[in-house]
Motif scaffolding. Structure first.
Motif, PDB file in Angstrom:
ATOM      1  N   ARG A  48       1.366  -1.251   0.263  1.00  0.00           N
ATOM      2  CA  ARG A  48       0.796  -0.050   0.161  1.00  0.00           C
ATOM      3  C   ARG A  48       0.828   0.632   0.048  1.00  0.00           C
ATOM      4  O   ARG A  48       0.340   2.189  -0.102  1.00  0.00           O
ATOM      5  CB  ARG A  48      -0.991   0.179   1.338  1.00  0.00           C
ATOM      6  N   THR A 131      -5.803   4.907   6.102  1.00  0.00           N
ATOM      7  CA  THR A 131      -5.462   3.358   5.558  1.00  0.00           C
ATOM      8  C   THR A 131      -4.499   2.557   5.451  1.00  0.00           C
ATOM      9  O   THR A 131      -4.965   1.543   5.939  1.00  0.00           O
ATOM     10  CB  THR A 131      -6.679   3.442   3.971  1.00  0.00           C
ATOM     11  N   LEU A 132      -3.970   3.314   6.547  1.00  0.00           N
ATOM     12  CA  LEU A 132      -2.449   1.922   6.520  1.00  0.00           C
ATOM     13  C   LEU A 132      -2.644   1.208   8.319  1.00  0.00           C
ATOM     14  O   LEU A 132      -2.074  -0.297   8.372  1.00  0.00           O
ATOM     15  CB  LEU A 132      -1.317   3.040   6.567  1.00  0.00           C
ATOM     16  N   TRP A 134      -5.698   0.526   8.852  1.00  0.00           N
ATOM     17  CA  TRP A 134      -6.522  -0.804   8.388  1.00  0.00           C
ATOM     18  C   TRP A 134      -5.823  -1.866   7.862  1.00  0.00           C
ATOM     19  O   TRP A 134      -5.855  -3.245   8.014  1.00  0.00           O
ATOM     20  CB  TRP A 134      -7.927  -0.019   7.302  1.00  0.00           C
ATOM     21  N   VAL A 135      -5.124  -2.069   6.886  1.00  0.00           N
ATOM     22  CA  VAL A 135      -3.791  -2.170   6.428  1.00  0.00           C
ATOM     23  C   VAL A 135      -3.648  -3.227   7.791  1.00  0.00           C
ATOM     24  O   VAL A 135      -3.147  -4.777   6.757  1.00  0.00           O
ATOM     25  CB  VAL A 135      -3.286  -1.744   4.896  1.00  0.00           C
ATOM     26  N   ILE A 240     -13.673   3.448   2.663  1.00  0.00           N
ATOM     27  CA  ILE A 240     -12.953   4.124   2.344  1.00  0.00           C
ATOM     28  C   ILE A 240     -12.718   5.180   1.644  1.00  0.00           C
ATOM     29  O   ILE A 240     -13.517   5.651   0.832  1.00  0.00           O
ATOM     30  CB  ILE A 240     -11.770   3.283   0.997  1.00  0.00           C
ATOM     31  N   ALA A 337      -5.522   0.925  -3.183  1.00  0.00           N
ATOM     32  CA  ALA A 337      -6.850   0.835  -2.706  1.00  0.00           C
ATOM     33  C   ALA A 337      -7.066  -1.018  -2.102  1.00  0.00           C
ATOM     34  O   ALA A 337      -7.334  -1.490  -2.424  1.00  0.00           O
ATOM     35  CB  ALA A 337      -7.621   1.292  -3.434  1.00  0.00           C
ATOM     36  N   VAL A 340      -6.794  -2.306   0.486  1.00  0.00           N
ATOM     37  CA  VAL A 340      -7.366  -2.079   1.558  1.00  0.00           C
ATOM     38  C   VAL A 340      -8.415  -2.411   1.631  1.00  0.00           C
ATOM     39  O   VAL A 340      -8.689  -2.861   2.439  1.00  0.00           O
ATOM     40  CB  VAL A 340      -7.413  -0.277   1.641  1.00  0.00           C
ATOM     41  N   ALA A 343      -8.169  -5.929   3.057  1.00  0.00           N
ATOM     42  CA  ALA A 343      -7.769  -5.818   4.211  1.00  0.00           C
ATOM     43  C   ALA A 343      -9.098  -5.527   5.279  1.00  0.00           C
ATOM     44  O   ALA A 343      -9.537  -6.444   6.193  1.00  0.00           O
ATOM     45  CB  ALA A 343      -7.169  -4.609   4.751  1.00  0.00           C
ATOM     46  N   MET A 344     -10.035  -4.753   4.408  1.00  0.00           N
ATOM     47  CA  MET A 344     -11.242  -4.239   5.228  1.00  0.00           C
ATOM     48  C   MET A 344     -12.144  -6.019   4.972  1.00  0.00           C
ATOM     49  O   MET A 344     -13.278  -6.336   5.809  1.00  0.00           O
ATOM     50  CB  MET A 344     -12.009  -2.657   4.451  1.00  0.00           C
TER      51      MET A 344
END
Length: 383
Positions: A48, A131-132, A134-135, A240, A337, A340, A343-344
């Motif tokens: 990411r 978002t890092l 979240w990753v 996101i 993305a 990301v 990850a989600m």
């Protein structure tokens, strides 16, 4: 400010701003006994991080993660996992002209209007850099799911008007990480790259979409209404930054299908259980997983930070003026993305697995299961 936590039993709480000292995340609810070290998380963060290619921001962040709680001797202890990633290359000076003069289509004015203040450097809390976290959390979830043979993969299936043909799960695994666009169809990836270059040279940006798929998810996860699996997954995807659409199964295409076309007869599977003959519903019926592959798509608008001259209204001076957003920005978002999205999806599945009692809360099985890589929703066997 609320809205910094995701999940119910597998809870992810994040902090940090784009140009602050550091980003950080706490993961609560991870079972004890999971083999985990920083290299597991770093591998996902590296996918990411900025500066990977000419179609990403040139911001030079190593995004090096430090795990400072929740593990001992390389295994999780069942206590909260704390992770921190320092910001090393923040340059806030270029954002000073926009402190009271909002950039077009950003959250500058809405944040300031709601909270009365904001961290304006790099977009602060509203920056996609968040978002890092979240990753990093998703890397933990991924490790858990792999123990149960659950696999998740995504790829960029459209940039602007260039759309990739359907690809299999196996093709996504083989090709997605081998090109800068992260498209599972190499020939289309080349076309996408050329189109991105055109917009980048013109000082503009372009949108796109990501197709995702999950294999090995057991049936029975989710509940009707507000705790349905697609409702929770939709929340995850729409959180996101720059996401404008989420769909699963046939998605928006379903509006053109008759009930007799979309409905799938029931048959008995190899275990003697009833199973739908196809999977136009994307592995979800009545808000609950069917045990079939879950698949869908999310859409991103074009990045809003572009060097073209635009107009703003300074609420402090009362002046309308022309501005130019100068800085280090991505010309397209889906390529970065992809991790990301994965990850989600991983986080959503793990949370439902814990809620459904599908994971042992005290220890994890160390024998990975199997997953099917032959399914694709457009193949004749699944129509």
């Amino acid at each position: 400010m609320n809205g910094n936590r995701f999940g119910r039993l597998f809870q992810v709480t994040t902090y940090g701003e784009s140009h602050g000292d550091a980003m950080g995340v706490t993961v609560s609810g991870c079972p004890a006994g999971l083999e985990l070290d920083e290299s597991d998380v770093q591998a996902e963060l590296d996918r990411r991080k900025p500066g990977q290619s000419m179609i990403t921001t040139s911001r030079g962040e190593p995004d090096a993660v430090v795990i400072n709680s929740g593990t001992q001797d390389g295994y999780t202890t069942g206590t909260p996992i704390g992770m921190v990633i320092e910001n090393k290359d923040a340059r806030s000076g270029k954002y000073e002209p926009f402190v009271t003069a909002p950039r077009p289509s950003h959250g500058d004015f809405t944040y300031s209007a709601k909270f009365g203040t904001r961290n304006w450097g790099g977009g602060g809390r509203s920056s996609a850099r968040e978002t890092l976290n979240w990753v990093a959390a998703g890397a933990v979830a991924k490790k858990i799911l792999e123990q149960d043979g659950i696999r998740v993969k995504a790829h960029v299936n459209q940039i602007g008007d260039i759309e990739a043909p359907p690809v299999t799960f196996e093709e996504m695994l083989e090709h997605t990480e081998n090109n800068e666009v992260r498209c599972g169809h190499p020939q289309t990836a080349d076309e996408m790259r050329e189109r991105i270059d055109e917009y980048q040279k013109a000082g503009d940006s372009i949108g796109g979409s990501i197709y995702f798929e999950a294999r090995g998810v057991p049936r029975g996860l989710g509940a009707p209404r507000f705790d349905s699996f697609p409702a929770r997954l939709g929340q995850a995807m729409m959180a996101i930054p720059a996401t404008t659409g989420f769909e699963f199964g046939l998605g928006s295409e379903a509006r053109g299908w008759t009930g007799s076309d979309r409905n799938e007869d029931w048959e008995f599977d190899a275990d003697g259980d009833p199973a739908p003959e196809g999977n136009t519903h994307g592995g979800l019926q009545g808000g609950i997983t069917t045990g079939q592959p879950i698949y869908g798509e999310a859409t991103w608008h074009a990045p809003t930070s572009i060097p073209k001259t635009q107009k703003t209204a300074d609420w402090e001076t009362g002046e309308e003026k022309e501005i130019q957003v100068v800085g280090r920005h991505d010309p397209v978002l889906p390529p970065r993305a992809v991790p990301v999205v994965e990850a989600m999806l991983n986080l959503t599945i793990v949370d439902f697995m814990l809620l459904g009692g599908r994971l042992n809360p005290d220890r994890l099985d160390d024998q990975p299961g199997e997953y099917d890589t032959d399914y694709h929703p457009s193949s004749p066997d699944n129509e």
